[in-house]
Scaffold this active site. Structure first.
Site, PDB file in Angstrom:
ATOM      1  N   SER A 174       0.831  -1.195   0.000  1.00  0.00           N
ATOM      2  CA  SER A 174       0.000   0.000   0.000  1.00  0.00           C
ATOM      3  C   SER A 174       0.875   1.258   0.000  1.00  0.00           C
ATOM      4  CB  SER A 174      -0.956  -0.041   1.191  1.00  0.00           C
ATOM      5  OG  SER A 174      -1.931   0.973   1.095  1.00  0.00           O
ATOM      6  N   ASP A 220      -8.995  -4.382  -6.106  1.00  0.00           N
ATOM      7  CA  ASP A 220      -8.525  -3.371  -5.161  1.00  0.00           C
ATOM      8  C   ASP A 220      -9.327  -2.085  -5.349  1.00  0.00           C
ATOM      9  OD1 ASP A 220      -7.101  -1.494  -3.645  1.00  0.00           O
ATOM     10  OD2 ASP A 220      -5.148  -2.333  -4.179  1.00  0.00           O
ATOM     11  N   HIS A 252      -7.360  -5.123  -1.927  1.00  0.00           N
ATOM     12  CA  HIS A 252      -6.184  -4.349  -1.540  1.00  0.00           C
ATOM     13  C   HIS A 252      -5.344  -5.073  -0.489  1.00  0.00           C
ATOM     14  CE1 HIS A 252      -3.756  -0.752  -1.011  1.00  0.00           C
ATOM     15  NE2 HIS A 252      -3.987  -0.758   0.290  1.00  0.00           N
TER      16      HIS A 252
END
Length: 303
Positions: A174, A220, A252
């Site tokens: 991320s 995601d 995600h």
């Protein structure tokens, strides 16, 4: 870069295939020649471990036993401490090292399964804690580099003595994946980068020169691949070794649970570019396929 070869057919009006083969062999023998056997694989100086197989890469642990130690945030500067995983073997020489960052509001515990898994393939791994859980990608990139500097110059001798400081890499999830791009862009001497579901407001990485594998999730919604992973990949120059792996149906948070497809490709990338181990080309080129893979793009490693 895809590589396709057309089938080539040999035909003659007077000889069967078997007759033609016998004639060719006779000519070779008369000339005093011996048919050359395929060249044996020449081991590179940084190859570590047995010849790789899919079974080895897909197992929960690789061929090396590992140990780990905690790093207090009070004992380091530039990042928030973390956990180091390293091979216990000292008979095969030094190892490459990789620093890995968690994502926004997360701690290393969210990715902890990756530490011993990667280390067991012959790497020293530091999973970092960030200085705050809210640190942005640029800060996480600097912290990844600070963690590598700690490994190579400030870590305990048992760790430091195992590391080849010229063979370093970064990875992260991320905002940690966005930080991975930041770190690779800032330090072109790195050997590899693996951003996982990366998030970053900067979309162009045209100055990046580090071999980079970006792994994204098809589903995601936090860092959608259409606005993050894919433009990141496209912006990296085609002259740089790069790959884009998109996981079928993945959200995600795919790096936060054991993911065999991700780990297999990630380890193969690190072995190929940190260890310069061409035995792993087979897992990267031609492009891997399977039901877990939605899409794969690559330049194919130079061999």
């Amino acid at each position: 870069m895809s590589r396709e070869f057309d089938d080539v057919q040999l035909s003659t009006p007077h000889f069967s295939a078997r007759t033609f083969t016998k004639l060719a062999l006779a000519v070779t023998l008369l000339a005093g020649g011996v048919a050359a056997a395929p060249a044996a694989h020449a081991a590179g100086p940084y190859e570590r471990g047995p010849d790789p197989t899919s079974a080895i890469l897909e197992a929960a642990r690789g061929p090396f036993a590992t140990a780990e130690l905690s790093v207090s945030r009070l004992s380091v500067s530039g990042f928030g401490g973390g956990t180091v995983y390293y091979p216990t073997d000292t008979s095969q020489g030094t190892f490459g090292a990789i620093a890995i960052s968690p994502g926004y509001t997360a701690t290393w515990s969210s990715l902890a399964w990756l530490g011993p898994r990667i280390a067991s393939h012959g790497f020293v791994v530091i999973g970092i804690e960030t200085t705050t859980i809210y640190d942005q990608p640029a800060s996480r990139g600097r912290q990844l580099l600070a963690a590598l500097d700690y490994l190579t110059s400030g870590s305990p001798t048992a760790v430091r003595s195992r590391i080849d400081a010229s063979r370093l890499a970064v990875a992260g999830h991320s905002m940690g994946g966005g930080g991975t791009l930041e770190a690779a862009d800032a330090r072109p001497s790195l050997q590899a980068a693996v951003p996982l579901a990366p998030w970053n407001l900067t979309k162009s990485w045209s100055g990046l020169r580090v071999p980079t594998m970006i792994i994204g999730g098809e589903a995601d919604t936090i860092a959608p691949v259409a606005t993050h992973s894919e433009p990141f990949y496209q912006s990296i120059p085609s002259s740089v070794e790069k790959a884009y792996l998109e996981l079928n149906g993945a959200s995600h948070f795919f790096p936060q649970v054991t993911n065999t497809t991700m780990a297999k490709s990630m380890v193969a990338w690190l072995k190929r570019f940190v260890d310069d181990d061409t035995r792993y080309d087979q897992f990267l080129c031609p492009a891997p396929r399977g039901t877990a893979i939605e899409e794969y793009r690559d330049t194919c490693p130079i061999t």
